[in-house]
Design a protein around this motif. Sequence first.
Motif, short mmCIF file in Angstrom:
data_model
loop_
_atom_site.label_atom_id
_atom_site.label_comp_id
_atom_site.label_asym_id
_atom_site.label_seq_id
_atom_site.Cartn_x
_atom_site.Cartn_y
_atom_site.Cartn_z
N GLU A 155 5.34 8.11 -0.03
CA GLU A 155 3.94 8.33 0.33
C GLU A 155 3.44 7.14 1.16
O GLU A 155 3.60 6.00 0.75
N MET B 112 6.97 -1.49 6.67
CA MET B 112 5.57 -1.86 6.49
C MET B 112 5.45 -3.35 6.21
O MET B 112 4.59 -4.03 6.76
N LEU C 171 -2.15 -2.17 8.61
CA LEU C 171 -1.62 -0.83 8.87
C LEU C 171 -1.65 0.14 7.70
O LEU C 171 -1.69 1.35 7.91
N GLY C 172 -1.54 -0.37 6.49
CA GLY C 172 -1.57 0.57 5.38
C GLY C 172 -0.57 0.24 4.31
O GLY C 172 -0.19 -0.91 4.11
N LYS C 173 -0.07 1.27 3.64
CA LYS C 173 0.73 1.06 2.44
C LYS C 173 1.80 2.13 2.36
O LYS C 173 1.56 3.27 2.73
N VAL C 174 2.99 1.78 1.89
CA VAL C 174 4.00 2.79 1.61
C VAL C 174 4.43 2.67 0.15
O VAL C 174 4.57 1.57 -0.38
N THR C 175 4.58 3.81 -0.51
CA THR C 175 4.96 3.83 -1.92
C THR C 175 6.15 4.77 -2.09
O THR C 175 6.11 5.91 -1.61
N GLN D 156 0.16 5.48 3.24
CA GLN D 156 -1.27 5.53 3.52
C GLN D 156 -1.59 4.66 4.71
O GLN D 156 -1.16 3.51 4.78
N GLU E 31 5.36 -6.21 8.93
CA GLU E 31 4.15 -6.44 9.69
C GLU E 31 3.38 -7.64 9.13
O GLU E 31 2.55 -8.22 9.82
#
Lengths: 380, 380
Positions: free
Chosen positions: A112, B282, B310-314, A114, B285
């Motif tokens: 996932e 991710m 930029l955001g988050k990855v899980t 975001q 960065e």
Amino acid sequence: MKLTINRNYLNDAIQQVSKAVSSRPAMPILGGIKIDVTHQVIVLTASDTDISIQSFIPIEQDQMIVATIHEPGNIILPAKVFVEMIKKLPADQVSIEVEDHFRTTIRSGSTEIQMVGFDPEEFPLLPAIDQNEIIQIPGDLLKTMIRQTIFSASTSEQTPVLTGVLWNLKDNVLKFVSTDRHRLASRTAAITAPDQYQFNHIVIAAKTLSELSRLIPDQNTMIDIVVAENQVLFKVDNILFYTRILDGTYPDTSKIIPQTYETEMVIDTKSLLEAIDRAYLMSREEKTNIVRFMTIDEHTVEISSSSTELGKVTEQQKVQSYKGEPLKIAFNSKYMIDVLKVVDSEQIFIGFSGTMRPIIIKPLDHDYNTYIILPYRTVN
Amino acid sequence: MKLTINRNYLNDAIQQVSKAVSSRPAMPILGGIKIDVTHQVIVLTASDTDISIQSFIPIEQDQMIVATIHEPGNIILPAKVFVEMIKKLPADQVSIEVEDHFRTTIRSGSTEIQMVGFDPEEFPLLPAIDQNEIIQIPGDLLKTMIRQTIFSASTSEQTPVLTGVLWNLKDNVLKFVSTDRHRLASRTAAITAPDQYQFNHIVIAAKTLSELSRLIPDQNTMIDIVVAENQVLFKVDNILFYTRILDGTYPDTSKIIPQTYETEMVIDTKSLLEAIDRAYLMSREEKTNIVRFMTIDEHTVEISSSSTELGKVTEQQKVQSYKGEPLKIAFNSKYMIDVLKVVDSEQIFIGFSGTMRPIIIKPLDHDYNTYIILPYRTVN
């Protein structure tokens, strides 16, 4: 915006448009890829303002469902991370969902992601192009024309117009010319165009043509080209490629080519390439890349180069046919190698009009290409 | 010196020794390749003083004449130009002739090259190595040992000894260890060595081992290794490869590995590699490459990373088996990727002894490798 899409289709489209993403964007949105989702089609767009690329993903293809649209909409996602991440997602399907404030969630398998996207309304508008006059050219022919001319374009930004390739169309013949003032390459081809339609003085950046070339598939694809006031649009399969026309006046090169030659010869392309390439190895140590080219007798020329530090290489090269005066001339070996590498004929014609006049190189079996190299003035 | 030689044999030997030619030689002769010609053998030598490579070309092989010696002798030829020129010569045979003042003429087909060489007497002497104690190792095993350890060596010249790989031999077991103080890799292998023969604290530069690895053919070749006072000699087929032993005291790493674990688990190598690789995209960065690793239940761990911009990855990652305390730890994703890429087992064991204690990674089906990564101290 909410959809589920086949990862391979999404990835292919991302790779296609990513070539137009600014690597150092003037505005953050130019470092992004815009995604437009409707119930009919998904459109990806990227633009660095010089070039813009759009890729169209069908919702269904060959009776296979490519994407399921839950809610149409649009978003700009930062290309950094996104481009590589999609390639590496674990599952065949990817879902993308945009919520409030451009917050976007991408899901695939147990992954996932975001991200916060940008307001799609801020993306630059693509040029409006009147599609009345369309010319058509097979993809592999366009690729050949590009390959046979871009190497002669200038790499110096001092005269920006010379970093481009000049396009002319007249009587259904498309002609490319490029020159950096030391050499010239030209290529013509008969193509499909509307009656009486012609243009001249369209200049497109060589590096843009190189990018375009990479987007053209190897199998025979017909490419539509529309020339507008300051833009050219290429349609390659499901891709639209827009490029700016370079400003500036392209020099008139039509009078450079001599009509008669003092010396002319026919040489085997491959063996001349190999001989010049060996001479180049020595000549490049002197930075100038100068090789000397001298007729020995009517069957032989001698090619030589030397480096004060390292030594000298001398090549005897057989000539297929020879006519005219004995000759002793010097030129940039790299320029000759560049020509011999793109010539698609087994034998070439070379015409000389004197030690300080342009050297003309042409394929032997057709008239589509002309290459010119200016010689060096040398002491001995 | 005067000889005629098969171009392929000469070219292969040149390519082999050229790896030891100094790219920015302190003395001109170190930018050269020495050629020694006798009636029995032709020897090419290059040296940048850290490493020296010799390649032996037989006069005859498999009843084929490789070279004809007209006059024995020796010369040093500048590697620049020479290395590429020989590769591109037009004919199968090459003749080399040295005349007065080291003037050398190389001929092949209709190509003639003139070079001025250097006095061969000025070439540095290769270390004299007593060949009494020889250890033997299959080439592919040595390549694997190198590949599984060099990535953990330091790239900083601040502690030069850590840019090397530590070699120990005891009871016919050869052990490689490398560490940059943030991580460690070790690999052992049973090899053929003289009775009771042992050594420790031999450190060889990782980049030298990488060069050596490229010289080892893929098919099974037995490699002889001789360890001398400050040099190690490798014999690979017709090549002798000499390397300097790095000075300095290598830190004692034997006590770092914990004997018991608070948490241990077995995970599929490939799917963990892919999950960490996505998290890395991710994390990089943020420059730190930090990923978080957290147990969710006895079948699942969660891997996540985030970038403020930029955001988050899980990632949810399945665990094959799990024992011990719940865990929340952070580490450098790049370090973990480096390990997972060289592990040759489908499943790996990971042992944790607390959030600030070393993380241990081992292949599941053998005991030859141990990898250690130090975790990051994180706020949450």
